[in-house]
Design an enzyme around this catalytic site. Structure first.
Site, mmCIF file in Angstrom:
data_model
loop_
_atom_site.group_PDB
_atom_site.id
_atom_site.type_symbol
_atom_site.label_atom_id
_atom_site.label_comp_id
_atom_site.label_asym_id
_atom_site.label_seq_id
_atom_site.Cartn_x
_atom_site.Cartn_y
_atom_site.Cartn_z
ATOM 1 N N ASP A 342 0.872 -1.167 0.000
ATOM 2 C CA ASP A 342 0.000 0.000 0.000
ATOM 3 C C ASP A 342 0.919 1.230 0.000
ATOM 4 O O ASP A 342 1.796 1.354 0.853
ATOM 5 C CB ASP A 342 -0.863 -0.041 1.271
ATOM 6 C CG ASP A 342 -2.246 0.506 1.031
ATOM 7 O OD1 ASP A 342 -2.354 1.450 0.229
ATOM 8 O OD2 ASP A 342 -3.198 0.005 1.649
ATOM 9 N N ALA A 343 0.729 2.144 -0.965
ATOM 10 C CA ALA A 343 1.729 3.180 -1.221
ATOM 11 C C ALA A 343 1.991 4.119 -0.034
ATOM 12 O O ALA A 343 3.143 4.430 0.266
ATOM 13 C CB ALA A 343 1.309 3.999 -2.436
ATOM 14 N N ASP A 360 0.892 7.277 -10.380
ATOM 15 C CA ASP A 360 -0.106 6.887 -11.384
ATOM 16 C C ASP A 360 -1.190 6.035 -10.727
ATOM 17 O O ASP A 360 -1.310 4.850 -10.989
ATOM 18 C CB ASP A 360 0.609 6.124 -12.504
ATOM 19 C CG ASP A 360 -0.290 5.925 -13.723
ATOM 20 O OD1 ASP A 360 -1.357 6.550 -13.774
ATOM 21 O OD2 ASP A 360 0.081 5.141 -14.609
#
Lengths: 498, 512
Positions: A342-343, A360
């Site tokens: 999870d970013a 993105d």
């Protein structure tokens, strides 16, 4: 002989109930509200059986041959009932009309069966015995079917094959009747041939049952589905139409292979070509590897870290032959490090500094995704960008979601970035927007890698020019505690999508 | 192979037991010597062993909730270090205690702090110290409650915000407007402030008269009869003060709405609720804190006090009494008058969910309330996580037992066993989440018999409350009971002002 006769009653009763259950189950699967569906289906079916019983009075001659014809019709209609309904759901808008017509038709035919059979048998048994036995086996058949259906048929065979199996049983009863009552048939061979034909058709249906459900699934997408995966995170569907491949995540179009180069060249090159001596890069989202493919056109880059939530996504794009062709096997390149995480929390843990970052993510259509477009996220990101580095953020459409686009621009500004918004036309998306963020003053690049299909050193500068209909509008920055962007986005797309 | 009888028995068992998933859980903070049991031993004047050790110390703080910790915080930052803080429970924090499991940290009671307005310097100072307030005056986005914040399940669906909006008639809307207008007026008067003591001087006779009637009575006089508005006000007074609008002093009810500036963003919240603040205070002040130290007697000496706990008796010049004020008459010798303000029983539960229930419409919010439910709904402990995806979660469920007499409600609270309460909780949640039973894997319950003061009419201007809040002598009261309003800010203010009084008087004793 007697047992065999009553076994037929048992079987046709079971078949009759199975078709009713199939119609009810399918209707509740597809339309929801199972109480309503089951009640109306059972009601209509019993009513139709009543019509059938009443109609039986008008059949005076050739009882056995009529009975066999009816059995065959029930077998065909009932046997293909779930197939017909699945396909109708996928291809037509008249599902309900078809559903009830089918229920009425099968009900009428089934309603004819027992009265006819009783009349055929009345010469062999006394009235008292006949009624008692026929009804006993009729109800027994119903019990058998109602137990078999949920416990064995639905879980093991599925709806399409269960229906066909019982169609075959109806046809079997018909065939068997040609032997049992051969005295009553002037030319049993013709009847037998008809039975054989029906059995063949049904057996053929059984063989292709699997394709039928697949066909129904692919009908929801306009094109041929060549890959469909449901992961814990999303549904990944890849479709093909001639040479056009399209990727959908949760039914949202991610790219079309015919014009994705426009999107990805514009995403990567204006930023990356402007960072002299870029060595380390980071891609957040973008598990399709298409942005990475563009980045690998810079031999000076030493490492690209790709962070995507869904392992299945990066796995498919590193192994599936068609997808490898699309991203030029970018994800298999030794410079690329794939992280499935999870970013936001990953970035909190990571202590790398990058010369170029591509952000993105899917459009901010819910609050969970909205977190990845907040001042908090961009502030954190800024700590990971080199002094002369750059980030680029895919920022939805400045045409369709103008306020959302300028909101992302404003949010990056609030987080301390100098921003340089730009846009390009991507036919399958429409006019699309990006925001470039840097820590210092910035100029568009004057040279680009060779072999690009859309961008040239000459036209890059023009991307930063906004015509009046895309020009900035005031927007509040997007914060964790007040996700204005999700509201803007929801509002703007709702005005467009009908 | 099962025999026929066994088979029959299984079949019967299958008919009686519902096929729900196995659910684990227990009551928390109820081990022997803790919580209710310890409190009742004090009440019943149980005998305690004579202490073996005598320690001389300038000051003792009794009670390690937010008030006691705030007193310690103030001592420490003024450079005064000769004191101990004695806490009965194994874990300091009082109503701001928290827990943690593999999925998330979670609160056991208080779970947020409203963003303080400019008139609350103490809270500002603490927030600056904890890094919540930046030097440029902005609040740390990380711990401001993330979007989406609140939703209400009403008429079979979720709406945004907890003020009912679905199904309002014109008359309802007009009543909302009238109420808002009255509140704006009260806000301007300056009579309702946080801390409440700061506004008392601005109270006119008309304001004081509001403490003579219930909120319900005030609403009748104002012609506010909209069922939606009535529910909303009743929900608010149950949520903050554990008391129904029909029972609460109108002054206290109006304070809830009029004491805060309306434009502030917020609140500040953390997975473990106010436990986050407690953890940070303890990191700094832990060396003064003795947990599991039950004070069973505070005896006046010719000069100073003897504070008895376990094997130690502290000989102190000053006592900051930050434990619940109604305990004082059982502990202090000679006993002060009986404390006149009753307290409200509460139940909180933490539910661990292996998966999320199906959801339609408005997304899961931080605070999720069910219209016309006896409970206060649930708060999602994992809401402040930064993940875009969260497979498991912890929900903190709140229930103020506010119907009827507090003593009766306490009997109900302590009378029901875990299974009984589990059923009550799941049945309530099922109104909005029919599949909740398939999602919950653990359900722990905290029963708080005396959770907070119940500000019924007369409590605010009660002479005993006013007298007890005025510092005098060498034992000063500091619990937020003194405000009759259970708020973090009140507890902090009471703790700090008691500590400040001790510092002023201790220095004058020292110079003498």
């Amino acid at each position: 002989m007697t047992v065999v006769l009553f076994l037929s009653v048992f079987l046709i009763a079971a078949c009759g109930l199975i078709y009713e259950l199939i119609a009810g189950t399918l209707a509740s699967y597809l339309l929801g509200d199972s109480v309503l569906q089951f009640s109306t289906i059972i009601g209509s079916y019993l009513f139709a059986m009543g019509i059938g019983s009443w109609l039986s009075r008008f059949i005076d001659r050739a009882l056995v041959s009529r009975f066999i014809t009816i059995e065959l019709m029930v077998g065909l209609l009932g046997g293909f009932s779930s197939t017909i309904l699945f396909l109708a759901f996928a291809y037509t808008t008249g599902f309900r009309v078809l559903l009830y017509s089918l229920v009425l038709a099968i009900g009428i035919l089934v309603g004819l069966e027992i009265p006819l059979l009783m009349r055929i048998l009345k010469e062999r048994f006394g009235f008292k015995e006949l009624v008692a036995n026929v009804l006993t086996f009729d109800y027994l058949g119903a019990l058998g079917a109602s137990l078999l259906f949920p416990l064995l048929l639905v879980p093991k065979l599925g709806l399409v094959r269960s229906a066909i199996l019982f169609g075959l049983i109806n046809a079997g009863v018909a065939l068997w009747s040609t032997f049992l009552f051969r005295r009553h048939l002037p030319s049993p061979l013709i009847q037998r041939a008809a039975c054989a034909a029906v059995v063949l058709v049904l057996a053929g249906g059984m063989a292709v049952a699997d394709h039928i459900t697949d066909t129904a699934d692919s009908a929801l997408y306009a094109d041929e589905v060549i890959l469909a995966k449901t992961t814990p995170y999303q549904r990944i569907v890849l479709t093909k139409w001639k040479q056009d491949y399209r990727l959908y995540l949760n039914s949202h179009l991610q790219f079309s292979s015919r014009d994705e180069y426009r999107y990805h060249e514009t995403l990567v090159h204006p930023g990356l070509a402007s960072v002299a001596g870029a060595r380390r890069a980071l891609v957040l989202g973008g598990g399709d590897g298409l942005a990475v493919r563009e980045m690998l056109k810079y031999p000076g880059l030493e490492s690209i870290t790709l962070v995507d939530l869904d392992p299945e996504m990066t796995r498919q794009f590193s192994t599936h032959p068609l997808l490898l062709e699309l991203n030029a096997a970018a994800l298999k390149n030794a410079k690329v490090h794939i992280v499935n995480a999870d970013a936001f929390p990953w970035l909190e843990r990571d202590n790398g500094v990058y010369d170029f970052v591509v952000v993105d993510f899917p459009d901010p259509n819910n609050y969970s995704l909205g977190k990845l477009y907040t001042t908090a996220f961009y502030r954190l990101l800024r700590h990971h960008v080199a002094e002369n580095g750059a980030v680029v953020v895919q920022s939805t459409s400045p045409m369709f979601a103008r306020k959302s686009f300028w909101c992302i621009n404003e949010t990056l500004k609030q987080a301390g970035f100098k921003t340089f918004p730009y846009h390009a036309y991507v036919p399958s998306f429409g006019e699309w927007g990006y925001v470039l963020g840097t820590r210092r003053d910035w100029q568009p690049p004057t040279a680009l890698p060779t072999g690009l299909r859309f961008l040239t050193a000459g036209n890059v500068r023009s991307l930063f020019d906004f015509p009046p209909d895309l020009a900035p509008v005031p927007a509040e920055p997007n914060r964790l505690n007040d996700q204005t962007l999700v509201r803007y986005y929801d509002q703007e797309w709702r005005e467009i999508v009908r | 192979m099962p025999t026929r009888r066994e088979f029959g028995a299984t079949a019967l068992a299958g008919l009686t037991a519902k096929a729900d998933r196995k659910l684990e859980g227990a009551f928390v903070f109820e081990a022997p010597g803790q919580g209710v049991e310890a409190g009742h031993r004090l009440r019943d004047h149980a005998r305690f062993a004579a202490p073996a050790r005598r320690v001389r110390i300038p000051a003792v703080i009794v009670g390690g909730g937010v008030a006691g910790l705030s007193a310690a915080w103030h001592f420490d930052r003024r450079g005064f270090r000769d004191f101990v803080l004695l806490e009965l429970e194994q874990q300091a924090g009082g109503n701001a205690r928290s827990g943690e499991n593999a999925v998330s940290a979670y609160p056991w009671a208080a779970h947020y702090l409203p963003v303080p307005d400019k008139r609350q310097p103490l809270v500002h100072e603490l927030c600056r110290e904890l890094g919540l307030l930046h030097d440029d005056g902005t609040w740390d986005e990380r711990w401001l409650c993330h979007s989406p914040q609140e939703r209400l399940f009403i008429h079979g669906r979720w709406q945004e915000g907890i003020e009912p909006l679905v199904g309002l008639t014109k008359a309802d809307a007009a009543q909302y407007a009238h109420f808002e207008e009255r509140i704006a007026g009260f806000r301007l008067s300056g009579a309702f402030r946080i801390p409440m003591e700061a506004g008392l001087a601005q109270n006119t006779a008309a304001h004081r008269a509001l403490d003579g009637v219930t909120m319900g009575e005030w609403m009748r006089r104002e012609g506010l009869y909209s069922p939606y508005l009535k529910w909303f006000i009743d929900y608010s007074t149950r949520d903050d003060y554990g008391t129904r609008a029909a029972d609460i002093s109108a002054w206290a009810g109006l304070h809830y709405f009029a004491a805060r500036a309306p434009e502030e963003k917020g609140p500040l919240t953390w997975p473990e609720g106010n436990g986050w603040i407690v953890k940070r205070l303890l990191a700094k002040l832990g060396r003064y804190v003795r947990t599991g130290a039950m004070v069973h007697r505070i005896q006046r000496q010719r000069r100073g006090w003897l504070v008895f706990t376990g094997d130690t008796v502290y000989e102190a010049d000053f006592v900051v009494y930050a434990a619940p004020t109604h305990f004082a008459s059982w502990l202090i010798d000679p006993p002060p008058p009986r404390w006149p303000i009753d307290s409200a029983p509460w139940l909180t539960a933490n539910l661990t969910l292996d998966r999320w229930p199906a959801n339609h419409g408005v997304e899961f919010c931080w605070d999720n309330v069910i219209y016309n439910s006896p409970s206060l709904g649930y708060v999602i402990a994992t809401h402040q996580n930064l993940n875009t995806r969260q497979d498991k979660t912890v929900w903190t469920y709140y229930w103020a037992l506010a119907d009827g007499r507090a003593a009766d409600q306490r009997r109900i609270l302590l009378g029901g066993d875990w299974n009984w309460w589990k059923e009550k909780i799941l049945t309530d949640l099922e109104r909005a989440h029919p599949d909740i039973r398939r999602c919950v894997s653990r359900l722990d319950i905290f029963r708080i018999g005396h959770a907070m003061p119940r500000p019924v009419p007369g409590a605010i201007f009660h002479p005993e409350r006013i007298a007890r809040a005025r510092h005098q002598g060498s034992l000063v009261y500091a619990n937020c009971d003194l405000s009759a309003l259970s708020l973090f800010e009140e507890a902090q203010y009471r703790g700090v002002s008691a500590a400040d009084y001790v510092l002023r008087n201790a220095s004058s004793t020292a110079t003498r």
